[in-house]
Design a protein around this motif. Structure first.
Motif, short mmCIF file in Angstrom:
data_model
loop_
_atom_site.label_atom_id
_atom_site.label_comp_id
_atom_site.label_asym_id
_atom_site.label_seq_id
_atom_site.Cartn_x
_atom_site.Cartn_y
_atom_site.Cartn_z
N ASP A 220 -9.22 4.39 -4.32
CA ASP A 220 -10.14 4.31 -5.46
C ASP A 220 -9.32 3.87 -6.67
O ASP A 220 -8.47 4.62 -7.16
CB ASP A 220 -10.79 5.68 -5.69
CG ASP A 220 -11.77 5.68 -6.86
OD1 ASP A 220 -12.01 4.61 -7.46
OD2 ASP A 220 -12.30 6.76 -7.20
N ARG A 242 -13.05 1.66 -3.26
CA ARG A 242 -13.76 1.50 -4.55
C ARG A 242 -12.82 0.83 -5.54
O ARG A 242 -11.74 1.36 -5.82
CB ARG A 242 -14.22 2.87 -5.08
CG ARG A 242 -15.32 3.49 -4.24
CD ARG A 242 -15.60 4.93 -4.65
NE ARG A 242 -16.73 5.47 -3.90
CZ ARG A 242 -16.66 5.95 -2.67
NH1 ARG A 242 -15.47 5.96 -2.05
NH2 ARG A 242 -17.73 6.41 -2.05
N HIS A 277 -17.38 -0.36 -2.76
CA HIS A 277 -17.87 -0.61 -4.13
C HIS A 277 -16.95 -1.61 -4.80
O HIS A 277 -15.73 -1.43 -4.80
CB HIS A 277 -17.88 0.68 -4.96
CG HIS A 277 -18.85 1.71 -4.48
ND1 HIS A 277 -19.01 2.94 -5.10
CD2 HIS A 277 -19.74 1.70 -3.45
CE1 HIS A 277 -19.92 3.64 -4.46
NE2 HIS A 277 -20.38 2.91 -3.46
#
Length: 417
Positions: A220, A242, A277
């Protein structure tokens, strides 16, 4: 009778109501109070600016007494420090061993804290800082820390014993060198780190250099400063899930485009098998926006469920443009999204290059581009029989995909709550 329902059902009911209504339920009887406590006492807000005021002693003593005499202290999972928007008139920092001990006792009484948000500002008193650092260094269960730096003044914070965190967010209005150096050491010592959000006004590349040298692979990642060191780190491994590039740019158009070409050409493909994402909303028009140069790599992100991209004005058909490229970027982006498992798509107009260096965007440019995006959206008919996108955002307007009212997919405007 409501109090006779199982606790789990009471809590499911309470999830659907406001905080005020939860408090009202809690006041009905002891059984409802016990059921509501774990939903109400989830976050503790500690205003340390008030701790060294005339009422500071009473505040901490009340906190400790409440923790010792009741069970509420076992419920909080988040601690937010100094979110109150005021500052002392002058730095007033007398030593206070008694208050420091009480604050340490109060913090230690909350064993289930998992998330800590700490706003650091000028004139920060020493004794609360020591108590907070002792808590952070001694806790075995904190897995997420967010540091908000609101001061130009460096502070001496000892992070050597902080272990076990999975996510670190540094949100800074300034870049105090000593404090950032200490936080870099924290990153190097945290072998289990999975997420780093580095949002600062300066290019603090030492974080990315340290991660690459330590062979630490984040899943992330978020930053508002894309540099060569950042891209070297991100391109050194695979597995990011992400990724947020917050208004990626550079000091010049040429440098910005060079970094974008490197990212889409060599770095992003490294993570196409894992990415869930992706947010890459450019501030200014150029190669960071969605276009013919990166459509293929975006379409190869087969696990993507959330996608936010910007588009350039000349790639959006609208009545105020004279140099439309005849390549409809919003329509192509929508089509790619229907071919992927995307559930949330954001399409945003980038500002023109001549706006670089100004404090405000060019509304005369972005408004007609936004209208062109909406026109493309409302006229879009997905080729897939069961399109996957659920929600599309265009600036502050949101549209939900509706496939039940007619054979063709259509997007309908709704109010985002």
């Amino acid at each position: 009778m409501l109090p006779e329902l199982p606790v789990e059902i009471l809590q499911e009911i309470a999830f659907q109501v406001s905080t005020a209504e939860k408090k009202a339920l809690r006041s009905v009887c002891k059984d409802l109070a016990l059921a509501m406590d774990c939903l109400i006492f989830t976050t503790i807000i500690l205003n340390t600016l008030g701790l060294h005021s005339a009422d500071g002693t009473g505040m901490i003593e009340s906190l400790v007494t409440g923790a010792l005499l009741t069970d509420w202290s076992r419920f909080p999972t988040a601690l937010k420090i100094d979110l109150v928007k005021h500052q002392p008139q002058k730095e007033y920092d007398p030593p206070n061993d008694r208050l420091e001990g009480l604050l340490h006792l109060a913090l230690s009484s909350m064993p289930n804290i998992r998330t800590v948000v700490w706003a650091i500002h000028w004139g920060y008193p020493t004794w609360p800082r020591r108590a907070i650092m002792h808590f952070l260094n001694s806790s075995q269960f904190i897995d997420e820390i967010e540091i908000r730096i609101e001061t130009r003044v460096d502070m001496d914070c000892s992070w050597e014993q902080v272990r076990g965190i999975r996510k670190l967010t540094i949100n800074s209005r300034y870049t105090p060198t000593a404090l950032f150096t200490q936080l870099t050491r924290l990153v190097a010592n945290t072998r289990g780190l999975e997420g780093l959000h580095l949002l600062t006004p300066a290019e603090w590349s030492q974080f990315w250099i340290t991660l690459r040298e330590q062979n630490m692979h984040l899943t992330d990642v978020a930053t508002n400063n894309v540099t060569d060191d950042f891209l070297r780190y991100l391109g050194s491994y695979s597995g990011v899930q992400r990724l947020t590039l917050q208004y990626p740019s550079a000091s010049t158009e040429a440098e910005s485009n060079r970094l974008a070409n490197h990212f889409f050409g060599s770095v992003l493909p490294q993570h196409k098998a894992s990415l869930l994402h992706l947010s890459c909303v450019a501030w200014f028009e150029g190669r960071w926006s969605f276009g013919t140069h990166n459509a293929d790599v975006i379409s190869s992100l087969h696990r993507l469920s959330r996608l936010w991209m910007s588009v350039n004005g000349h790639d959006v058909p609208h009545e105020h443009t004279d140099n439309y490229s005849e390549w409809n970027a919003p329509e192509r982006l929508l089509q790619i999204a229907t071919e992927l498992p995307v559930q949330h798509l954001g399409i945003f107009p980038a500002d023109p290059e001549e706006s670089r260096g100004t404090l405000a965007g060019n509304h005369k440019h972005t408004f007609p581009v936004s209208q062109g995006i909406i026109t493309a959206l409302l006229g879009f008919a997905a080729r897939s029989s069961s399109p996957s996108i659920v929600v599309v955002g265009v600036r502050r307007r949101w549209y939900e995909l509706n496939t039940t009212t007619n054979p063709d997919a259509s997007f309908e405007y709704f109010i985002q709550r």
